[in-house]
Design a protein around this motif. Sequence first.
Motif, PDB file in Angstrom:
ATOM      1  N   TRP B  29       0.915  -1.127  -0.027  1.00 37.74           N
ATOM      2  CA  TRP B  29      -0.035  -0.006   0.054  1.00 37.74           C
ATOM      3  C   TRP B  29       0.840   1.293  -0.077  1.00 37.74           C
ATOM      4  O   TRP B  29       0.212   2.198  -0.528  1.00 37.74           O
ATOM      5  CB  TRP B  29      -0.896   0.025   1.403  1.00 37.74           C
ATOM      6  CG  TRP B  29      -2.342  -0.723   0.964  1.00 37.74           C
ATOM      7  CD1 TRP B  29      -2.748  -1.982   1.029  1.00 37.74           C
ATOM      8  CD2 TRP B  29      -3.344  -0.125   0.052  1.00 37.74           C
ATOM      9  NE1 TRP B  29      -3.772  -2.220   0.732  1.00 37.74           N
ATOM     10  CE2 TRP B  29      -4.299  -1.215  -0.024  1.00 37.74           C
ATOM     11  CE3 TRP B  29      -3.704   0.889  -0.669  1.00 37.74           C
ATOM     12  CZ2 TRP B  29      -5.389  -0.981  -0.864  1.00 37.74           C
ATOM     13  CZ3 TRP B  29      -4.692   1.334  -1.141  1.00 37.74           C
ATOM     14  CH2 TRP B  29      -5.601   0.417  -1.348  1.00 37.74           C
ATOM     15  N   HIS B  30       1.971   0.947   0.399  1.00 42.74           N
ATOM     16  CA  HIS B  30       3.085   2.262   0.284  1.00 42.74           C
ATOM     17  C   HIS B  30       3.194   2.761  -1.090  1.00 42.74           C
ATOM     18  O   HIS B  30       3.795   3.748  -1.340  1.00 42.74           O
ATOM     19  CB  HIS B  30       4.389   2.045   1.203  1.00 42.74           C
ATOM     20  CG  HIS B  30       4.219   2.140   2.648  1.00 42.74           C
ATOM     21  ND1 HIS B  30       3.165   1.660   3.412  1.00 42.74           N
ATOM     22  CD2 HIS B  30       4.421   3.404   3.578  1.00 42.74           C
ATOM     23  CE1 HIS B  30       3.312   2.184   4.694  1.00 42.74           C
ATOM     24  NE2 HIS B  30       3.787   3.118   4.564  1.00 42.74           N
ATOM     25  N   ASP B  31       3.054   1.730  -1.960  1.00 43.33           N
ATOM     26  CA  ASP B  31       3.208   2.176  -3.534  1.00 43.33           C
ATOM     27  C   ASP B  31       1.616   2.779  -3.918  1.00 43.33           C
ATOM     28  O   ASP B  31       0.848   2.069  -4.020  1.00 43.33           O
ATOM     29  CB  ASP B  31       3.200   0.654  -4.240  1.00 43.33           C
ATOM     30  CG  ASP B  31       3.387   0.891  -5.747  1.00 43.33           C
ATOM     31  OD1 ASP B  31       2.992   2.096  -6.295  1.00 43.33           O
ATOM     32  OD2 ASP B  31       4.035   0.137  -6.402  1.00 43.33           O
ATOM     33  N   SER B  32       1.969   4.091  -4.012  1.00 44.99           N
ATOM     34  CA  SER B  32       0.671   4.781  -4.324  1.00 44.99           C
ATOM     35  C   SER B  32      -0.282   4.489  -5.774  1.00 44.99           C
ATOM     36  O   SER B  32      -1.317   4.237  -5.988  1.00 44.99           O
ATOM     37  CB  SER B  32       0.758   6.216  -4.215  1.00 44.99           C
ATOM     38  OG  SER B  32       1.401   6.785  -5.494  1.00 44.99           O
ATOM     39  N   GLU B  33       0.574   4.017  -6.564  1.00 44.08           N
ATOM     40  CA  GLU B  33       0.119   3.385  -7.829  1.00 44.08           C
ATOM     41  C   GLU B  33      -0.858   2.258  -7.725  1.00 44.08           C
ATOM     42  O   GLU B  33      -1.976   1.961  -8.085  1.00 44.08           O
ATOM     43  CB  GLU B  33       1.064   3.283  -8.970  1.00 44.08           C
ATOM     44  CG  GLU B  33       0.316   3.068 -10.351  1.00 44.08           C
ATOM     45  CD  GLU B  33       1.435   2.685 -11.477  1.00 44.08           C
ATOM     46  OE1 GLU B  33       2.657   2.819 -11.175  1.00 44.08           O
ATOM     47  OE2 GLU B  33       1.153   2.433 -12.689  1.00 44.08           O
ATOM     48  N   TYR B  34      -0.219   1.434  -7.055  1.00 41.05           N
ATOM     49  CA  TYR B  34      -0.908  -0.184  -6.540  1.00 41.05           C
ATOM     50  C   TYR B  34      -2.070   0.523  -5.865  1.00 41.05           C
ATOM     51  O   TYR B  34      -3.270  -0.198  -6.070  1.00 41.05           O
ATOM     52  CB  TYR B  34      -0.054  -0.809  -5.819  1.00 41.05           C
ATOM     53  CG  TYR B  34      -0.645  -2.072  -5.139  1.00 41.05           C
ATOM     54  CD1 TYR B  34      -0.721  -3.120  -5.463  1.00 41.05           C
ATOM     55  CD2 TYR B  34      -0.790  -1.877  -3.623  1.00 41.05           C
ATOM     56  CE1 TYR B  34      -1.514  -4.115  -5.208  1.00 41.05           C
ATOM     57  CE2 TYR B  34      -1.651  -2.886  -3.082  1.00 41.05           C
ATOM     58  CZ  TYR B  34      -1.755  -4.120  -3.905  1.00 41.05           C
ATOM     59  OH  TYR B  34      -2.334  -5.142  -3.318  1.00 41.05           O
ATOM     60  N   GLY B  35      -2.024   1.416  -4.807  1.00 39.81           N
ATOM     61  CA  GLY B  35      -3.185   1.539  -4.346  1.00 39.81           C
ATOM     62  C   GLY B  35      -4.385   2.244  -5.035  1.00 39.81           C
ATOM     63  O   GLY B  35      -5.584   1.967  -5.108  1.00 39.81           O
TER      64      GLY B  35
END
Lengths: 189, 195
Positions: B29-35
């Motif tokens: 979740w710290h990967d904003s694109e993933y989120g």
Amino acid sequence: MDIATSLYTGKLVRLTRIELEKDPETLAVWSKEATLARMLNETPARPLASEQIKKRLESMEKEIDEKHEMFYFHIRPLEEEKLVGWGKIYWILWPSQIANFQMAIGPSEQNKGYGADAFRLFLRLAFDELNLNRLSVSLPEYNIQGIKFVKKFGFSEEVRRREVIFRDGRRWDSLHFGLLRSEWSVNHD
Amino acid sequence: MINNIFHGKLVRLSAENPETYAEHFSRWWHDSEYGRLLDLAPGALFSPKRVKEWLEKELEKDPPEMWLFGIRALEDDKLIGFVDLSGATPHGDTFVGIGIGERAYWGKGYGTEAMKLVLRFAFAELGLHRVSLDVFEYNPRGVKSYEKAGFRMEGRVREMILRDGQRSDVFFMGVLREDWLKQFGAEYQLESNIS
């Protein structure tokens, strides 16, 4: 329309708070007829006792307080205290300026113009007070009256989820309708 | 009858301890694109502890409200993502969610195969009638992957997302059991009479 135009008072009905002592009885009577629930969505219809309904309303009030993503009103005629329906703007996603809408008019109170009057109030609330950009409604394909109703207010069909509902021995689609703020303005009363 | 229904050629669907999920979910979740590909709501960056507590409660429910699987790459047994079925209705419909958190495994067919495996689970094991999902307009890779797994477009909800100053639509997709059987029944050696 301006600050002096009431958000809650229409020509026939008004949007009011929940009366926890009286309303559950009326809702319990309506729940004995499965029609209302079956017209709304795929949640199985069941009769509810007024005590069960009261508990549900209480927990909903708690949820409204805590989550800030729902507005729920009870609809009453202008000059009477009786409950004739309910409506809610829910699943509000503030960053996207979107929400879902659902409304029901009691079986004995339909075809008196209450629904249309209340719907106009809810739309103004959604767009002029909550500043939403769109409102979604989903309805089973067999709710012909409901579909006609939302289309009259400018909603257009956006999604047809195939065979989502299994009732009375056959499969039915669930339809999603949407109204954008820009489309509402032109239909403004 | 086939028994090893959780194994594909690239990935397998796994069961993980809440701790393992928690550490990975929190990091992904710290990967904003993933989120932003996964969720309409803004990502709150929860600690592994918080995720673990939520999952412990969720995974204890029997029968489960959510069928959650880890996705492990067969080549190195690395946990690369998750897939879950949740909100099953009494009418045999459920929503599926999938995320590949490890970027090195994006665009190589891992997610598509995991989706195919979870559809097989939904239809051949759970006996569901259809599976639903929604996917964002700015995720064409997702749309293509879901189409490969058997999903069909069912509509477009206009302007459902406001991000980076731009409004985007959300697509709804669905796959019916009978269509899925026609397309994949032979591949999975399923008798078409299970419908």
